[in-house]
Design an enzyme around this catalytic site. Structure first.
Site, PDB file in Angstrom:
ATOM      1  CB  SER A  49      -0.884   0.014   1.249  1.00 27.33           C
ATOM      2  OG  SER A  49      -0.057   0.225   2.388  1.00 27.33           O
ATOM      3  CG  ASP A  84      -3.597  -2.900  -2.225  1.00 28.71           C
ATOM      4  OD1 ASP A  84      -4.440  -3.105  -3.120  1.00 28.71           O
ATOM      5  OD2 ASP A  84      -3.862  -2.994  -0.999  1.00 28.71           O
ATOM      6  CG  HIS A  85      -6.260   0.409  -3.135  1.00 26.31           C
ATOM      7  ND1 HIS A  85      -7.474   0.523  -3.767  1.00 26.31           N
ATOM      8  CD2 HIS A  85      -6.370  -0.631  -2.275  1.00 26.31           C
ATOM      9  CE1 HIS A  85      -8.292  -0.407  -3.313  1.00 26.31           C
ATOM     10  NE2 HIS A  85      -7.649  -1.128  -2.412  1.00 26.31           N
ATOM     11  CG  ASP A 106      -8.705   2.735  -6.417  1.00 27.70           C
ATOM     12  OD1 ASP A 106      -9.658   3.065  -7.150  1.00 27.70           O
ATOM     13  OD2 ASP A 106      -8.795   2.643  -5.178  1.00 27.70           O
ATOM     14  N   GLY A 181     -11.050  -3.303   6.069  1.00 31.27           N
ATOM     15  CA  GLY A 181     -11.117  -3.229   7.532  1.00 31.27           C
ATOM     16  C   GLY A 181     -12.185  -4.166   8.061  1.00 31.27           C
ATOM     17  N   GLY A 209     -10.965  -6.468   0.661  1.00 26.88           N
ATOM     18  CA  GLY A 209     -11.643  -6.558   1.958  1.00 26.88           C
ATOM     19  C   GLY A 209     -11.880  -7.990   2.384  1.00 26.88           C
ATOM     20  N   GLY A 210     -10.881  -8.857   2.196  1.00 23.32           N
ATOM     21  CA  GLY A 210     -11.038 -10.290   2.521  1.00 23.32           C
ATOM     22  C   GLY A 210     -11.270 -10.560   4.006  1.00 23.32           C
ATOM     23  CB  THR A 211     -10.251  -8.765   7.107  1.00 21.02           C
ATOM     24  OG1 THR A 211      -8.869  -8.809   6.821  1.00 21.02           O
ATOM     25  CG2 THR A 211     -10.488  -8.901   8.613  1.00 21.02           C
TER      26      THR A 211
HETATM   27  P1  13P Z   1      -8.792  -6.109   4.467  1.00 23.84           P
HETATM   28  O1  13P Z   1      -7.807  -5.221   5.171  1.00 23.84           O
HETATM   29  O2  13P Z   1     -10.195  -5.779   4.821  1.00 23.84           O
HETATM   30  O3  13P Z   1      -8.475  -7.553   4.644  1.00 23.84           O
HETATM   31  O4  13P Z   1      -8.672  -5.774   2.905  1.00 23.84           O
HETATM   32  C1  13P Z   1      -7.410  -5.794   2.294  1.00 23.84           C
HETATM   33  C2  13P Z   1      -7.478  -5.196   0.942  1.00 23.84           C
HETATM   34  O5  13P Z   1      -8.480  -5.233   0.275  1.00 23.84           O
HETATM   35  C3  13P Z   1      -6.250  -4.591   0.397  1.00 23.84           C
HETATM   36  O6  13P Z   1      -6.460  -3.940  -0.808  1.00 23.84           O
END
Ligand code: 13P
Length: 282
Positions: A49, A84-85, A106, A181, A209-211
């Site tokens: 990131s 990332d992004h 992005d 998050g 957003g896999g978490t």
């Molecule tokens: P989380 O932090 O919700 O797991 O998402 C990570 C993400 O999508 C990174 O781009």
């Protein structure tokens, strides 16, 4: 050697599994994710990131750390080093120059025509060097590295089709309800829309957003065309929880603190690889 995401994601889409993007935070994190991937023979995407670029002293430093760590640890699974992004053209160009093997532009905050024009420019530049590109449409809610979006906006299928067909981007993050998050309550993903967009664009979809997404929903997303799943928050929380417990134990060696915090991270990454089905695919 670092590789682009193109082949690994196309195999994943074809064979019905997903490759994890695990965001990194420091040198030791790089080692933990790489060696877990190696043990399970899974392809790995290391996510970087904007905040990590600053924290780890710049793109070139990160690139050199990853390449040298792979050499030292004798990593021979496919590994993509992915920005990332990247929210500007310049940020993505800098990652390409620094030797990253993959970038995400992005442009979801921009008017569609501008997002398309910059994505097209970056795809042309990246593909001429064998580097893959991820694009984004719609709005992923939540916060990451200080970028906060309060509402989910679903990606528009027609825009997805136009963006992919006019740019030849390698994969698409189509926002369909996921959040960076922690989720408030259960994650609600638009699976019908995901399947429809996947059939329309025919490139691997990316789930940010896999978490916090239930295992069954992860499996459903893979069945609906998702071939890359990003995970970050759960690993950061696991590291911090483990380290908080260590402070009570009077440990005074920073190396031990950092490494012990990574023990649960290794377990979580391994669990994700198994759930995503990318074990023994590398
Ligand atoms: P989380 O932090 O919700 O797991 O998402 C990570 C993400 O999508 C990174 O781009």
């Amino acid at each position: 050697m670092l590789v682009s995401m193109k082949d690994m994601l196309q195999h994943a889409l074809r064979d019905g599994y997903a490759v994890g993007q695990f965001n990194i935070n420091n040198l030791e994190w790089v080692g933990a994710v790489l060696s877990t991937g190696q043990q399970l023979r899974s392809p790995i995407i290391l996510g970087v990131s904007g905040g990590t670029v600053k924290h780890m002293l710049g793109l070139k430093c990160i690139h050199d750390i990853v390449v040298n760590a792979m050499d030292y640890l004798q990593i021979d699974i496919p590994v993509a080093l992915h920005l990332d992004h990247g929210t500007t053209r310049e940020a993505c160009e800098a990652a390409i120059e620094a030797g990253f093997s993959s970038i995400m532009f992005d442009g979801s905050h921009l008017p569609f025509a501008e997002n398309l024009a910059i994505t097209r420019h970056l795809v042309d530049l990246a593909h001429s060097r064998g580097i893959s590109v991820e694009a984004e449409l719609g709005t992923i809610a939540g916060s990451e590295d200080g970028i906060v979006n309060s509402e989910v906006i679903y990606a528009d299928p027609q825009e997805c089709f136009t963006l992919v067909s006019e740019t030849q981007v390698d994969c698409l993050a189509a926002a369909l309800g996921s959040t960076h998050g922690l989720y408030k309550g259960k994650a609600k993903l638009g699976f019908a829309e995901m399947k429809a967009i996947s059939e329309l664009v025919k490139v691997p979809l990316v789930l940010h957003g896999g978490t916090g997404i239930a295992d069954d929903d992860i499996r459903k997303a893979i069945a609906c065309g998702t071939a890359k799943i990003n995970v970050n928050t759960e690993n950061m929380y696991a590291w911090c929880e483990a380290v908080k417990a260590l402070f009570a134990a009077d440990i005074n060696d920073p190396r031990k603190v950092i490494q012990q915090g990574l023990l649960p991270v290794r377990e979580m990454v391994a669990r994700r690889i198994q759930l995503f089905g990318s074990q023994n695919r590398g």
